[in-house]
Write a protein that holds these residues in place. Structure first.
Motif, PDB file in Angstrom:
ATOM      1  N   ALA B 136     -20.874  20.443  61.349  1.00  0.00           N
ATOM      2  CA  ALA B 136     -20.706  19.161  62.045  1.00  0.00           C
ATOM      3  C   ALA B 136     -19.828  18.219  61.215  1.00  0.00           C
ATOM      4  O   ALA B 136     -18.950  17.521  61.746  1.00  0.00           O
ATOM      5  CB  ALA B 136     -22.070  18.535  62.311  1.00  0.00           C
ATOM      6  N   LEU B 139     -16.246  19.214  61.465  1.00  0.00           N
ATOM      7  CA  LEU B 139     -15.668  18.792  62.740  1.00  0.00           C
ATOM      8  C   LEU B 139     -15.252  17.327  62.696  1.00  0.00           C
ATOM      9  O   LEU B 139     -14.123  16.978  63.078  1.00  0.00           O
ATOM     10  CB  LEU B 139     -16.673  19.019  63.873  1.00  0.00           C
ATOM     11  CG  LEU B 139     -16.204  18.546  65.258  1.00  0.00           C
ATOM     12  CD1 LEU B 139     -14.990  19.336  65.721  1.00  0.00           C
ATOM     13  CD2 LEU B 139     -17.321  18.651  66.285  1.00  0.00           C
ATOM     14  N   LEU B 142     -12.190  16.909  60.458  1.00  0.00           N
ATOM     15  CA  LEU B 142     -10.950  17.455  61.023  1.00  0.00           C
ATOM     16  C   LEU B 142     -10.414  16.595  62.162  1.00  0.00           C
ATOM     17  O   LEU B 142      -9.193  16.431  62.302  1.00  0.00           O
ATOM     18  CB  LEU B 142     -11.167  18.898  61.487  1.00  0.00           C
ATOM     19  CG  LEU B 142     -11.263  19.915  60.342  1.00  0.00           C
ATOM     20  CD1 LEU B 142     -11.750  21.257  60.853  1.00  0.00           C
ATOM     21  CD2 LEU B 142      -9.911  20.067  59.633  1.00  0.00           C
ATOM     22  N   VAL B 143     -11.303  16.044  62.980  1.00  0.00           N
ATOM     23  CA  VAL B 143     -10.838  15.142  64.036  1.00  0.00           C
ATOM     24  C   VAL B 143     -10.184  13.910  63.406  1.00  0.00           C
ATOM     25  O   VAL B 143      -9.109  13.464  63.836  1.00  0.00           O
ATOM     26  CB  VAL B 143     -12.006  14.729  64.958  1.00  0.00           C
ATOM     27  CG1 VAL B 143     -11.571  13.617  65.908  1.00  0.00           C
ATOM     28  CG2 VAL B 143     -12.496  15.929  65.754  1.00  0.00           C
ATOM     29  N   GLY B 146      -6.856  14.851  62.154  1.00  0.00           N
ATOM     30  CA  GLY B 146      -5.938  14.979  63.281  1.00  0.00           C
ATOM     31  C   GLY B 146      -5.413  13.628  63.732  1.00  0.00           C
ATOM     32  O   GLY B 146      -4.231  13.478  64.035  1.00  0.00           O
ATOM     33  N   LEU B 147      -6.289  12.634  63.757  1.00  0.00           N
ATOM     34  CA  LEU B 147      -5.865  11.289  64.149  1.00  0.00           C
ATOM     35  C   LEU B 147      -4.844  10.733  63.149  1.00  0.00           C
ATOM     36  O   LEU B 147      -3.810  10.177  63.529  1.00  0.00           O
ATOM     37  CB  LEU B 147      -7.073  10.357  64.244  1.00  0.00           C
ATOM     38  CG  LEU B 147      -8.031  10.681  65.401  1.00  0.00           C
ATOM     39  CD1 LEU B 147      -9.364   9.952  65.237  1.00  0.00           C
ATOM     40  CD2 LEU B 147      -7.394  10.321  66.745  1.00  0.00           C
ATOM     41  N   PRO B 161       0.087  10.723  70.656  1.00  0.00           N
ATOM     42  CA  PRO B 161      -0.924  11.254  71.559  1.00  0.00           C
ATOM     43  C   PRO B 161      -2.346  10.895  71.136  1.00  0.00           C
ATOM     44  O   PRO B 161      -3.287  11.568  71.516  1.00  0.00           O
ATOM     45  CB  PRO B 161      -0.686  12.770  71.453  1.00  0.00           C
ATOM     46  CG  PRO B 161      -0.086  12.972  70.110  1.00  0.00           C
ATOM     47  CD  PRO B 161       0.535  11.695  69.658  1.00  0.00           C
ATOM     48  N   PRO B 163      -5.811   9.200  71.301  1.00  0.00           N
ATOM     49  CA  PRO B 163      -6.580   8.557  72.372  1.00  0.00           C
ATOM     50  C   PRO B 163      -6.827   7.077  72.070  1.00  0.00           C
ATOM     51  O   PRO B 163      -7.087   6.706  70.938  1.00  0.00           O
ATOM     52  CB  PRO B 163      -7.916   9.317  72.362  1.00  0.00           C
ATOM     53  CG  PRO B 163      -7.684  10.542  71.562  1.00  0.00           C
ATOM     54  CD  PRO B 163      -6.545  10.273  70.638  1.00  0.00           C
ATOM     55  N   ALA B 167     -10.520   6.500  76.402  1.00  0.00           N
ATOM     56  CA  ALA B 167     -10.379   7.883  75.953  1.00  0.00           C
ATOM     57  C   ALA B 167     -10.965   8.043  74.553  1.00  0.00           C
ATOM     58  O   ALA B 167     -11.607   9.068  74.243  1.00  0.00           O
ATOM     59  CB  ALA B 167      -8.904   8.301  75.975  1.00  0.00           C
ATOM     60  N   ALA B 170     -14.758   8.038  74.781  1.00  0.00           N
ATOM     61  CA  ALA B 170     -15.247   9.333  75.262  1.00  0.00           C
ATOM     62  C   ALA B 170     -15.198  10.380  74.155  1.00  0.00           C
ATOM     63  O   ALA B 170     -16.136  11.176  73.983  1.00  0.00           O
ATOM     64  CB  ALA B 170     -14.414   9.795  76.461  1.00  0.00           C
ATOM     65  N   LEU B 171     -14.124  10.351  73.376  1.00  0.00           N
ATOM     66  CA  LEU B 171     -13.998  11.309  72.274  1.00  0.00           C
ATOM     67  C   LEU B 171     -15.115  11.094  71.255  1.00  0.00           C
ATOM     68  O   LEU B 171     -15.748  12.061  70.789  1.00  0.00           O
ATOM     69  CB  LEU B 171     -12.626  11.153  71.597  1.00  0.00           C
ATOM     70  CG  LEU B 171     -12.405  12.075  70.390  1.00  0.00           C
ATOM     71  CD1 LEU B 171     -12.278  13.525  70.828  1.00  0.00           C
ATOM     72  CD2 LEU B 171     -11.171  11.654  69.594  1.00  0.00           C
ATOM     73  N   LEU B 174     -18.323  12.445  72.528  1.00  0.00           N
ATOM     74  CA  LEU B 174     -18.354  13.916  72.484  1.00  0.00           C
ATOM     75  C   LEU B 174     -18.613  14.411  71.060  1.00  0.00           C
ATOM     76  O   LEU B 174     -19.457  15.290  70.832  1.00  0.00           O
ATOM     77  CB  LEU B 174     -17.024  14.479  73.010  1.00  0.00           C
ATOM     78  CG  LEU B 174     -16.890  16.008  73.048  1.00  0.00           C
ATOM     79  CD1 LEU B 174     -17.959  16.627  73.945  1.00  0.00           C
ATOM     80  CD2 LEU B 174     -15.494  16.406  73.539  1.00  0.00           C
ATOM     81  N   VAL B 175     -17.910  13.846  70.105  1.00  0.00           N
ATOM     82  CA  VAL B 175     -18.088  14.264  68.712  1.00  0.00           C
ATOM     83  C   VAL B 175     -19.496  13.922  68.235  1.00  0.00           C
ATOM     84  O   VAL B 175     -20.164  14.744  67.587  1.00  0.00           O
ATOM     85  CB  VAL B 175     -17.029  13.613  67.799  1.00  0.00           C
ATOM     86  CG1 VAL B 175     -17.327  13.916  66.330  1.00  0.00           C
ATOM     87  CG2 VAL B 175     -15.633  14.107  68.150  1.00  0.00           C
ATOM     88  N   ALA B 178     -22.088  16.299  69.427  1.00  0.00           N
ATOM     89  CA  ALA B 178     -22.058  17.620  68.791  1.00  0.00           C
ATOM     90  C   ALA B 178     -22.436  17.592  67.315  1.00  0.00           C
ATOM     91  O   ALA B 178     -22.691  18.640  66.725  1.00  0.00           O
ATOM     92  CB  ALA B 178     -20.655  18.225  68.947  1.00  0.00           C
ATOM     93  N   THR B 179     -22.454  16.401  66.731  1.00  0.00           N
ATOM     94  CA  THR B 179     -22.578  16.358  65.269  1.00  0.00           C
ATOM     95  C   THR B 179     -23.698  15.486  64.724  1.00  0.00           C
ATOM     96  O   THR B 179     -24.066  15.624  63.549  1.00  0.00           O
ATOM     97  CB  THR B 179     -21.272  15.832  64.636  1.00  0.00           C
ATOM     98  OG1 THR B 179     -21.062  14.477  65.039  1.00  0.00           O
ATOM     99  CG2 THR B 179     -20.098  16.692  65.028  1.00  0.00           C
TER     100      THR B 179
END
Lengths: 181, 181
Positions: B136, B139, B142-143, B146-147, B161, B163, B167, B170-171, B174-175, B178-179
């Motif tokens: 977790a 994850l 890494l997100v 990525g940002l 790109p 969010p 958006a 929502a991201l 979601l994260v 999951a974590t």
DNA sequence: GTCTATATACAGATAGAC
DNA sequence: GTCTATCTGTATATAGAC
């Protein structure tokens, strides 16, 4: 098409390697020629200018992405798992071309920026049918970006914080659980 | 400690801006001095060499991270949500210092590489108690990477790109789903 | 503390020999 | 197709005036 002459490819390999290992500033015509085993004049016969050399690398990336898109859509373990796993590969020709081109993009090369952005869009299009909604697709793409970013930081020398082996399997399972259509 | 002279800070601001907007290669002493409104000699009075200038930027990043770690652990919306949201900020002083330092790292500056890696470890330590397991945490990191990567690619000019608004909410949801511990 | 002027090195690119 | 030699611009850094 007709395969390019070998000398051209050696020069591109050398240019790519220096960009990845030492950064944009070190990737001079002189250093590239030396690493490729040719003289500066020899290099400039194949690529008439620095810009042409950069364009050659960008082109190579485009060719490799064509192949990769095909591999993503037909991967036995599924597109998302394949995509994430390949995002963490450091010595795959595609990954090397992408990291090197990112360096050019960050150095202000507009064509490189456009190509990197376009590659990302093509991956998004390939993965969209396999994710449950836009947010899930964002998540997959950002994790992939994160894996690339970490590879790009180290330039291949130091083992970065990228998950490997079982840790990567667990990460893929977690992402797939949160995103799979 | 005792706040640094304003001229020093203007020079660092200019250096940082050029690194972000135009890349490492364009961030010369000349260009930095011009953008800061001083002469090259004046710049070299404050920073005795290019290396000293780079060290000044790396130091600035360290100071800003100290403040950020504190903000992460005390954020009302929770550490993970705060962390991800702030990873997508483009004109925050911390984010600018980090992106600029990443450029130095990719140019082969070892101190910059070490600092960027260390910053990432400090963030991991701050977030570990708030994620359910190592996967977790991977994850979330890494997100965030990525940002940053997407911000760094565009250099602040083109809207990337990443969010935004709903958006991004929502991201984060979601994260967190999951974590979260 | 900030400037101009200058030294030295190296970048990209051209010309022309082989 | 690949080389050496050379031109021109620009990078980092130093010296010393103000």
């Amino acid at each position: 098409m007709s395969r390019p002459p070998h000398a051209r490819e050696s020069v591109l390999d050398a240019f790519e390697a220096i960009l990845i290992d030492d950064g944009e500033r070190s990737a001079t015509l002189d250093a590239t020629a030396r690493a490729a085993g040719v003289s500066k004049g020899g290099l400039l016969y194949h690529f008439g200018s620095k810009e042409a050399l950069e364009a050659g690398l960008i082109e190579r990336l485009g060719r490799l992405v064509d192949v990769d898109i095909e591999a993503i859509t037909t991967a036995p373990e599924g597109p998302v798992a394949y995509f994430l796993r390949s995002s963490a590969m450091q010595n795959d020709p595609l990954d090397r071309a992408l990291i090197a081109t990112s360096r050019l993009a960050q150095g202000g090369n507009a064509a490189a920026s456009a190509t990197v952005r376009e590659v990302r869009l093509r991956w998004e299009d390939a993965l969209r049918p396999h994710t449950k909604d836009a947010t899930a697709l964002d998540l997959v793409m950002l994790v992939s970006d994160g894996l690339y970013f970490n590879n790009a930081l180290e330039g291949g020398s130091v083992p970065g914080p990228v998950p490997e082996g079982a840790a990567m399997d667990a990460l893929i399972a977690l992402v797939e659980g949160a995103t799979k259509r």
